[in-house]
Write an enzyme that holds these catalytic residues in place. Structure first.
Site, PDB file in Angstrom:
ATOM      1  N   TYR A 133      -3.482  -9.315   9.114  1.00  0.00           N
ATOM      2  CA  TYR A 133      -2.604 -10.374   8.658  1.00  0.00           C
ATOM      3  C   TYR A 133      -3.223 -11.582   8.680  1.00  0.00           C
ATOM      4  O   TYR A 133      -3.653 -12.099   9.445  1.00  0.00           O
ATOM      5  CB  TYR A 133      -1.484 -10.511   9.592  1.00  0.00           C
ATOM      6  CG  TYR A 133      -0.312 -11.394   9.422  1.00  0.00           C
ATOM      7  CD1 TYR A 133      -0.152 -11.879   8.165  1.00  0.00           C
ATOM      8  CD2 TYR A 133       0.530 -11.764  10.378  1.00  0.00           C
ATOM      9  CE1 TYR A 133       1.046 -12.952   8.079  1.00  0.00           C
ATOM     10  CE2 TYR A 133       1.548 -12.589  10.087  1.00  0.00           C
ATOM     11  CZ  TYR A 133       1.563 -13.286   8.993  1.00  0.00           C
ATOM     12  OH  TYR A 133       2.883 -14.196   8.601  1.00  0.00           O
ATOM     13  N   LYS A 161      -1.828  -7.736   4.933  1.00  0.00           N
ATOM     14  CA  LYS A 161      -0.626  -8.822   4.467  1.00  0.00           C
ATOM     15  C   LYS A 161      -1.325 -10.031   4.226  1.00  0.00           C
ATOM     16  O   LYS A 161      -1.888 -10.669   5.033  1.00  0.00           O
ATOM     17  CB  LYS A 161       0.317  -8.964   5.429  1.00  0.00           C
ATOM     18  CG  LYS A 161       1.420 -10.117   5.071  1.00  0.00           C
ATOM     19  CD  LYS A 161       2.500 -10.231   6.104  1.00  0.00           C
ATOM     20  CE  LYS A 161       3.367 -11.463   5.633  1.00  0.00           C
ATOM     21  NZ  LYS A 161       4.150 -11.717   6.872  1.00  0.00           N
TER      22      LYS A 161
END
Length: 291
Positions: A133, A161
């Site tokens: 992330y 992400k």
């Protein structure tokens, strides 16, 4: 590989500020009915720093139980403490999470070796896919593309992400990684732009309010209907931008409540939305016929 729309799910609270687990179950069903391809719990949008360890574990348990295998449940297990992140990852895996989101360590400002070892430490000890992330606006650090390239070679690190908002960075990632490593847009305003660089879909805040549209948009692109996808992205761009007029998830929860979804407010240190911004959101809700 999950393709399409993964909702970055909000955490619903009741009037007393407690986690509303019955509403959480309803939201899981709502997303499955509307075509959401995967559900992320305990992300930034889920206000994870304001939740206790017990609440986090119960949110994961309830979400997995309610989904009952109908869609993948990804749980955010990352912190800026490697051993704490590993402990959470193992607990969430035991509960049945289908994947783990692990944020780049914040505040510590790890060097190259530390960043790589942090992710390896987790990926080496779990059997479910791990997703990086990258959200420098929250962490103060952007993981370099060459480190992502190195991490992508690990058999258990499945994707990223990407929420930097930097398309040059996305292009560099796409150049360096293999096709079996997924890039997911973490910025709702540029999802189609990221998919044009090889992205597999979105981890979406917008999907909390309009899951069917995010699914429709991402799958239009995946199915080769790029013009349809582009038109959907642009049609709702004003609405999407308004969702970030204040710190996420303050605006999106306000809009969900306006839509009758009864998800409660945010926990401190996130406060109420300003009156001026609330008026803007209310006007957009009417413009897009969302109430």
């Amino acid at each position: 590989m999950i393709k399409g729309s993964i909702v970055a799910l909000i955490t619903p609270f009741d009037e007393e500020g407690r986690v509303n687990y019955s509403r959480l179950r309803e939201l899981i069903d709502f997303h499955i009915e509307k075509g959401t391809d995967g559900i992320l719990v305990l992300g930034t949008t889920g206000e994870t720093p304001a939740l206790t360890e017990e609440e986090q574990e119960e949110i994961v348990r309830v979400s997995i139980e309610q989904s009952s295998g109908r869609v993948p449940i990804i749980a955010n297990s990352g912190t800026n403490n490697t051993e704490k992140s590993l402990d959470r990852s193992l607990r969430f895996e035991r509960l049945g999470a289908d994947g783990l989101l692990v944020i780049t360590p914040y505040y510590n400002k790890p060097n190259r070796a530390g960043m790589i070892e942090h992710f390896y430490r987790i990926a080496d000890n779990v059997s479910v896919p791990v997703y990086i992330y990258n959200v420098p606006s929250r962490t103060g650090i952007c993981i370099s593309a060459d480190i992502v390239e190195e991490l992508s070679k690990h058999p258990n690190i499945a994707g990223i992400k990407e929420a930097s908002g930097d398309m040059s960075y996305v292009a560099k990632l796409s150049e360096l990684i293999s096709d079996d490593f997924s890039i997911y847009s973490g910025n709702d305003d540029i999802t189609i732009a990221i998919m044009s660089m090889g992205g597999a879909g979105a981890v979406s805040v917008w999907a909390n309010l309009m899951p069917e549209k995010v699914h429709e948009m991402t799958h239009a692109y995946l199915e080769g209907r790029q013009d349809d996808a582009r038109k959907l992205q642009l049609r709702y761009l004003k609405l999407v931008n308004a969702m970030f007029c204040e710190t996420n998830p303050v605006p999106v929860k306000e809009m969900m409540n306006m839509a009758g979804m009864d998800v409660g407010g945010c926990r401190l240190p996130l406060g109420r939305i300003s009156s001026a911004n609330r008026r803007v959101l209310a006007s957009l809700m009417d413009e897009y016929d969302l109430r």
